[in-house]
Design an enzyme around this catalytic site. Structure first.
Site, PDB file in Angstrom:
ATOM      1  N   CYS A   1     -15.551  -3.215  -3.700  1.00 41.03           N
ATOM      2  CA  CYS A   1     -14.580  -3.802  -2.769  1.00 41.03           C
ATOM      3  C   CYS A   1     -13.717  -2.727  -2.116  1.00 41.03           C
ATOM      4  O   CYS A   1     -13.543  -2.711  -0.903  1.00 41.03           O
ATOM      5  CB  CYS A   1     -13.708  -4.809  -3.516  1.00 41.03           C
ATOM      6  SG  CYS A   1     -12.462  -5.530  -2.453  1.00 41.03           S
TER       7      CYS A   1
ATOM      8  N   CYS B   1     -15.082  -4.835   0.797  1.00 38.10           N
ATOM      9  CA  CYS B   1     -14.030  -5.611   1.488  1.00 38.10           C
ATOM     10  C   CYS B   1     -13.028  -4.757   2.266  1.00 38.10           C
ATOM     11  O   CYS B   1     -12.704  -5.076   3.411  1.00 38.10           O
ATOM     12  CB  CYS B   1     -13.225  -6.436   0.487  1.00 38.10           C
ATOM     13  SG  CYS B   1     -14.050  -6.875  -1.024  1.00 38.10           S
TER      14      CYS B   1
ATOM     15  N   LYS C   1     -14.547  -2.618   5.170  1.00 36.92           N
ATOM     16  CA  LYS C   1     -15.102  -3.616   6.095  1.00 36.92           C
ATOM     17  C   LYS C   1     -14.005  -4.264   6.944  1.00 36.92           C
ATOM     18  O   LYS C   1     -14.102  -4.364   8.148  1.00 36.92           O
ATOM     19  CB  LYS C   1     -15.872  -4.662   5.283  1.00 36.92           C
ATOM     20  CG  LYS C   1     -16.526  -5.790   6.031  1.00 36.92           C
ATOM     21  CD  LYS C   1     -15.653  -6.979   6.310  1.00 36.92           C
ATOM     22  CE  LYS C   1     -14.923  -7.551   5.131  1.00 36.92           C
ATOM     23  NZ  LYS C   1     -15.736  -8.266   4.184  1.00 36.92           N
TER      24      LYS C   1
ATOM     25  N   TYR D   1     -23.083 -13.109   4.609  1.00 39.61           N
ATOM     26  CA  TYR D   1     -21.743 -12.566   4.865  1.00 39.61           C
ATOM     27  C   TYR D   1     -21.810 -11.182   5.531  1.00 39.61           C
ATOM     28  O   TYR D   1     -21.201 -10.948   6.558  1.00 39.61           O
ATOM     29  CB  TYR D   1     -21.015 -12.303   3.543  1.00 39.61           C
ATOM     30  CG  TYR D   1     -20.422 -13.451   2.802  1.00 39.61           C
ATOM     31  CD1 TYR D   1     -19.047 -13.640   2.788  1.00 39.61           C
ATOM     32  CD2 TYR D   1     -21.208 -14.307   2.042  1.00 39.61           C
ATOM     33  CE1 TYR D   1     -18.458 -14.647   2.035  1.00 39.61           C
ATOM     34  CE2 TYR D   1     -20.634 -15.321   1.290  1.00 39.61           C
ATOM     35  CZ  TYR D   1     -19.257 -15.480   1.292  1.00 39.61           C
ATOM     36  OH  TYR D   1     -18.683 -16.481   0.557  1.00 39.61           O
TER      37      TYR D   1
ATOM     38  N   GLU E   1     -20.816 -10.125   9.374  1.00 40.56           N
ATOM     39  CA  GLU E   1     -19.622  -9.291   9.560  1.00 40.56           C
ATOM     40  C   GLU E   1     -19.964  -7.990  10.289  1.00 40.56           C
ATOM     41  O   GLU E   1     -19.265  -7.575  11.220  1.00 40.56           O
ATOM     42  CB  GLU E   1     -18.969  -9.002   8.205  1.00 40.56           C
ATOM     43  CG  GLU E   1     -18.374 -10.262   7.595  1.00 40.56           C
ATOM     44  CD  GLU E   1     -17.743 -10.071   6.229  1.00 40.56           C
ATOM     45  OE1 GLU E   1     -16.942 -10.930   5.828  1.00 40.56           O
ATOM     46  OE2 GLU E   1     -18.046  -9.072   5.535  1.00 40.56           O
TER      47      GLU E   1
ATOM     48  N   HIS F   1       3.965 -25.855  14.799  1.00 37.62           N
ATOM     49  CA  HIS F   1       3.534 -25.918  16.187  1.00 37.62           C
ATOM     50  C   HIS F   1       4.025 -24.710  16.975  1.00 37.62           C
ATOM     51  O   HIS F   1       5.154 -24.301  16.784  1.00 37.62           O
ATOM     52  CB  HIS F   1       4.068 -27.199  16.815  1.00 37.62           C
ATOM     53  CG  HIS F   1       3.553 -27.444  18.189  1.00 37.62           C
ATOM     54  ND1 HIS F   1       2.232 -27.776  18.443  1.00 37.62           N
ATOM     55  CD2 HIS F   1       4.168 -27.363  19.392  1.00 37.62           C
ATOM     56  CE1 HIS F   1       2.077 -27.918  19.757  1.00 37.62           C
ATOM     57  NE2 HIS F   1       3.229 -27.654  20.349  1.00 37.62           N
TER      58      HIS F   1
ATOM     59  N   GLU G   1      -2.197 -26.272  12.512  1.00 36.43           N
ATOM     60  CA  GLU G   1      -1.597 -27.609  12.513  1.00 36.43           C
ATOM     61  C   GLU G   1      -2.655 -28.707  12.622  1.00 36.43           C
ATOM     62  O   GLU G   1      -2.429 -29.855  12.233  1.00 36.43           O
ATOM     63  CB  GLU G   1      -0.537 -27.756  13.609  1.00 36.43           C
ATOM     64  CG  GLU G   1      -1.075 -27.772  15.017  1.00 36.43           C
ATOM     65  CD  GLU G   1       0.042 -27.852  16.058  1.00 36.43           C
ATOM     66  OE1 GLU G   1       0.909 -28.729  15.950  1.00 36.43           O
ATOM     67  OE2 GLU G   1       0.032 -27.028  16.997  1.00 36.43           O
TER      68      GLU G   1
END
Ligand code: NDP
Length: 451
Positions: free
Chosen positions: A42, A47, A50, A176, A180, A434, A439
């Site tokens: 990672c 991760c 990346k 994945y 990516e 908002h 939302e």
């Protein structure tokens, strides 16, 4: 019988480091072995770099978008070497932090390969040490299929260290990593062809997520070709020639395979002690991460349960509490929020519609697809999607799937609600923020009846 250590951990990635730190804090004498750099996939080649690459690549679009917000932008060019250098500096910083974490927690680090000799003995470098418990946390490694010329292809490991940014890239895979990296190379200006052997990329994701991501990445310029796979790769004077299974050919400067990962179990000596493996080579464990040998445990990607860093960390903590706090805890692998840093990104938690239908029969679907507000001035065509899957009887929200900017950030909070068993009524009672994409999660009232 006394041992040199209460716990010997093999592999200093996310799971191993967390397990060693927590075990030490619970009073155990702990050592950890790492043959490469501390931090694991990672931090070093997963991760973290990346995500930095994703940020880098998204600027191309941001710079274009800025013009319609009134910015005058000069000619923008990208320097790959600067990105690589700065990324390496950051990885060095994190590597140093991991070293500090280990030393601050009195975890002894052996910077060598370790091999299990017998159920309480480990050979680490040229030393032999003993431990009451052994934890295998050696992670995984990319799988490169047996295609003629595969030696000319790279995996994500090499993609992080390329000398030059390739101008034409073929990415193989639909998971994945493939999605990516197709987005990364595309954003950084390469011509990207993504080849996927199946029909729908992101297998295992909700079908609307699959559709939406395929549609959006194509709009951004990725040439996604499904039911397409290389048969051979040859080096030419101008780059690489890829012959596909249908006989057609492509040229590229780099071919990157992202065709899955396998557990790092080779040469660990598992056969010396009878630790059983699953058919795919991953270490078989019980819900407490115990292997078939009662003092040997395994966590993280090497067990091929859910190959995500935060999952490895949870498994590592549950292991430490089970063994050293004597509070047995099995980490439950459900309702795990996750993100795919495609462009736009995906955030998902809970069941897909297909999984929910299989488990619960009838389910209620709420789905909204729209143009995000930022796009109104940029005249961009990116669309976003929010989808809820609800169990009609109890009203419980079984799954939430988002495609759109910051989906990974949004899904973290939604993950808490889904983990708590929140109902659609409770979602509806929540006031929206908002104007945001998020939302939509609390404002959808009409059931979706389409396919
Ligand atoms: P995945 O398992 O996600 O995807 C592998 C892809 O390669 C699939 O599309 C698969 O096709 C295809 N494939 C497999 N074998 C072959 C072959 N022989 N020839 C052609 N195509 C093939 O693996 P990744 O490598 O993308 O990622 C590994 C794991 O790492 C993920 O499962 C995930 O858990 C983790 N990860 C998580 C990230 C995140 O959280 N954002 C980012 C990156 C990785 P098919 O669908 O037909 O099987």
């Amino acid at each position: 019988m006394t041992y040199d250590y209460d716990l010997f951990v093999i592999g200093a990635g996310s799971g191993g480091v967390r397990a060693s730190r927590i075990s030490s804090s619970l009073g155990a004498k702990v050592a950890i072995a790492e043959e490469f750099r501390v931090g694991g996939t990672c931090v070093i080649r997963g991760c973290v770099p990346k995500k930095l690459f994703v940020y880098a690549s998204h600027y191309a679009e941001d710079i274009e978008d800025a013009k319609n917000y009134g910015w005058t932008v000069g000619e923008a060019t990208h320097d790959w070497k600067t990105l690589i250098r700065n990324k390496d500096t950051e990885i060095d910083r994190l590597d140093a932090i991991y070293h500090t974490i280990l030393s601050n927690n009195n975890v002894e680090l052996y910077q060598s390969r370790a091999e299990i000799v017998d159920k309480h003995t480990v050979k680490v470098g040229d030393k032999i040490v003993t431990a009451e418990y052994i934890l295998i946390a050696t992670g995984g490694t990319p799988v490169m299929p047996d295609v003629p010329g595969i030696e000319h292809a790279i995996s994500s490991n090499e993609a992080f260290y390329l000398e030059e940014m390739p101008k034409r890239v073929v990415v193989v895979g639909g998971g994945y990593i493939a999605v990516e990296f197709a987005g990364i190379f595309n954003g950084l200006g390469a011509d990207v062809i993504q080849l996927y052997r199946g029909e729908k990329i992101l297998r295992g994701f909700d079908h609307h997520v699959q559709q939406m991501v395929a549609q959006e990445i194509v709009k951004k310029g990725v040439d996604l070709r499904v039911q397409s796979n290389p048969a051979k790769i040859e080096k030419t004077t101008t780059g690489l020639l890829i012959t596909l299974e249908d006989g057609s050919t492509l040229e590229a400067d780099a071919v990157m395979y992202a065709t899955g990962r396998r557990a790092n179990t080779d040469g660990l000596g598992l056969e010396n002690v009878g630790v059983e493996l699953k058919p795919n080579g991953a270490v078989a464990v019980d819900p407490y991460s115990k292997t078939t040998v009662d003092n040997i445990y395994a966590v993280g990607d090497v067990t091929d349960r859910v190959a995500l860093t935060p999952v490895a960390i949870h498994e590592g903590m549950a292991f430490a509490e089970t063994v050293f706090a004597k509070k047995p805890r099995a980490f439950v692998h459900s309702n795990i929020p996750s993100a795919v840093f495609s462009q736009p990104p995906v955030g998902s938690v809970g069941l897909t519609e297909a999984e929910a239908r299989q488990e619960y029969g009838d389910v209620d679907i709420y789905k909204s697809e729209f143009r995000p507000m930022k796009q109104t001035l940029t005249l961009g065509s990116e669309r976003a999607m929010v989808k809820l899957i609800v169990e009609p009887k109890s009203g419980r929200v079984l799954g939430v799937h988002i495609v759109g900017a910051d989906a990974g950030e949004i899904i973290q909070g939604i993950g808490i609600a889904v983990t708590c068993g929140a109902t659609k009524e409770q979602f509806d009672a929540t006031v929206g923020v908002h104007p945001t994409l998020a939302e939509e999660i609390v404002t959808m009232r009409e059931k979706y009846t389409g396919e």
